[in-house]
Write a protein that holds these residues in place. Structure first.
Motif, PDB file in Angstrom:
ATOM      1  N   HIS A   1       0.839  -1.203   0.000  1.00 15.60           N
ATOM      2  CA  HIS A   1       0.000   0.000   0.000  1.00 15.60           C
ATOM      3  C   HIS A   1       0.874   1.252   0.000  1.00 15.60           C
ATOM      4  CE1 HIS A   1      -3.590   2.359   0.600  1.00 15.60           C
ATOM      5  NE2 HIS A   1      -3.052   2.940   1.677  1.00 15.60           N
ATOM      6  N   ALA A   2       1.902   1.244   0.857  1.00 12.98           N
ATOM      7  CA  ALA A   2       2.813   2.397   0.914  1.00 12.98           C
ATOM      8  C   ALA A   2       3.545   2.565  -0.426  1.00 12.98           C
ATOM      9  CB  ALA A   2       3.821   2.219   2.048  1.00 12.98           C
ATOM     10  N   ALA A   3       3.974   1.447  -1.002  1.00  6.95           N
ATOM     11  CA  ALA A   3       4.678   1.520  -2.295  1.00  6.95           C
ATOM     12  C   ALA A   3       3.733   2.018  -3.384  1.00  6.95           C
ATOM     13  CB  ALA A   3       5.233   0.153  -2.663  1.00  6.95           C
ATOM     14  N   ASN A   4       2.486   1.547  -3.348  1.00  5.24           N
ATOM     15  CA  ASN A   4       1.505   2.018  -4.339  1.00  5.24           C
ATOM     16  C   ASN A   4       1.250   3.511  -4.195  1.00  5.24           C
ATOM     17  OD1 ASN A   4       1.177  -0.442  -5.566  1.00  5.24           O
ATOM     18  ND2 ASN A   4      -0.607  -1.018  -4.342  1.00  5.24           N
ATOM     19  N   GLU A   5       1.131   3.971  -2.954  1.00  7.28           N
ATOM     20  CA  GLU A   5       0.927   5.403  -2.741  1.00  7.28           C
ATOM     21  C   GLU A   5       2.135   6.193  -3.226  1.00  7.28           C
ATOM     22  OE1 GLU A   5       0.000   6.059   1.359  1.00  7.28           O
ATOM     23  OE2 GLU A   5      -2.033   5.259   1.168  1.00  7.28           O
ATOM     24  N   GLU A   6       3.319   5.693  -2.925  1.00  2.65           N
ATOM     25  CA  GLU A   6       4.546   6.364  -3.360  1.00  2.65           C
ATOM     26  C   GLU A   6       4.612   6.400  -4.884  1.00  2.65           C
ATOM     27  OE1 GLU A   6       9.306   5.488  -3.151  1.00  2.65           O
ATOM     28  OE2 GLU A   6       8.086   4.918  -1.417  1.00  2.65           O
ATOM     29  N   GLN A   7       4.267   5.266  -5.506  1.00  2.00           N
ATOM     30  CA  GLN A   7       4.269   5.218  -6.964  1.00  2.00           C
ATOM     31  C   GLN A   7       3.205   6.145  -7.547  1.00  2.00           C
ATOM     32  OE1 GLN A   7       6.394   3.750  -9.073  1.00  2.00           O
ATOM     33  NE2 GLN A   7       7.586   3.199  -7.254  1.00  2.00           N
TER      34      GLN A   7
ATOM     35  N   VAL B   1       2.129   8.908  -6.223  1.00  2.00           N
ATOM     36  CA  VAL B   1       2.648  10.278  -6.095  1.00  2.00           C
ATOM     37  C   VAL B   1       3.683  10.537  -7.195  1.00  2.00           C
ATOM     38  CG1 VAL B   1       4.050  11.788  -4.627  1.00  2.00           C
ATOM     39  CG2 VAL B   1       2.145  10.498  -3.642  1.00  2.00           C
ATOM     40  N   LYS B   2       4.575   9.581  -7.415  1.00  2.00           N
ATOM     41  CA  LYS B   2       5.603   9.741  -8.449  1.00  2.00           C
ATOM     42  C   LYS B   2       4.961   9.825  -9.835  1.00  2.00           C
ATOM     43  CE  LYS B   2       9.487   7.542  -6.097  1.00  2.00           C
ATOM     44  NZ  LYS B   2      10.440   6.431  -6.132  1.00  2.00           N
ATOM     45  N   ILE B   3       3.941   8.998 -10.069  1.00  2.00           N
ATOM     46  CA  ILE B   3       3.266   9.025 -11.380  1.00  2.00           C
ATOM     47  C   ILE B   3       2.568  10.363 -11.580  1.00  2.00           C
ATOM     48  CG2 ILE B   3       1.320   8.029 -12.665  1.00  2.00           C
ATOM     49  CD1 ILE B   3       2.202   5.288 -11.557  1.00  2.00           C
TER      50      ILE B   3
END
Length: 164
Positions: free
Chosen positions: A100-106, A108-110
């Motif tokens: 979930h954290a990685a998806n949120e980070e991704q 934000v980056k996207i």
């Protein structure tokens, strides 16, 4: 016949000594040795019976110990399976949180990348419009000799790009 008359006297003597010998053997063997042998046999029978009873008790105790061990082993296996299931659940939760954290980070980056792409696209379009407006001014000036203002050229380029 003299031999026949001697038979009775000879047989009587032989029968006497036979009975005396058997009597002595009976008292020596039957009264002296046989009770000792019987006592030894009885002692052996008691010893064997005691050993068999001890072996039976030991087998019963071993069976009880084995059953207790099996119960403990079964309980320990259940505890271990519960611990494994708990560890799997914790690992799944941790993995889900990490994903979930990685998806949120991704995300934000996207989003930041998409914003950069839009900004770059807008800058490129503005530059293209500016270059096209300058080119339109130069073409109109060369072809017709008339002068067109930068605002008019930009408006014509925007109209052409909107339709096109």
């Amino acid at each position: 016949m003299p031999q026949i008359s001697q038979l009775a006297a000879t047989y009587a003597s032989q029968i006497f000594w036979l009975l005396l010998t058997f009597g002595i053997v009976f008292f020596i063997v039957g009264r002296g040795m046989l009770p000792r042998v019987q006592k030894t046999i009885d002692s052996r029978d008691r010893s064997i019976a005691d050993d068999l009873a001890a072996a039976s008790r030991a087998r019963d105790e071993a069976d009880k110990a084995e059953e207790a061990w099996r119960l403990r082993d079964h309980a320990n296996r259940e505890k271990a399976q519960a611990l494994v299931a708990e560890a799997r659940a914790r690992a799944a939760k941790a993995t889900e949180a990490t994903l979930h954290a990685a998806n949120e980070e991704q995300a934000v980056k996207i989003a930041a990348g998409e914003a950069e792409v839009r900004a770059a696209t807008n800058r490129a379009l503005d530059e293209i419009e500016a270059v096209a407006a300058e080119a339109a001014q130069d073409i109109v000036a060369r072809v017709s000799g008339a002068s067109v203002t930068a605002d008019e050229a930009r408006g014509a380029v925007k109209a052409a790009m909107a339709n096109g």
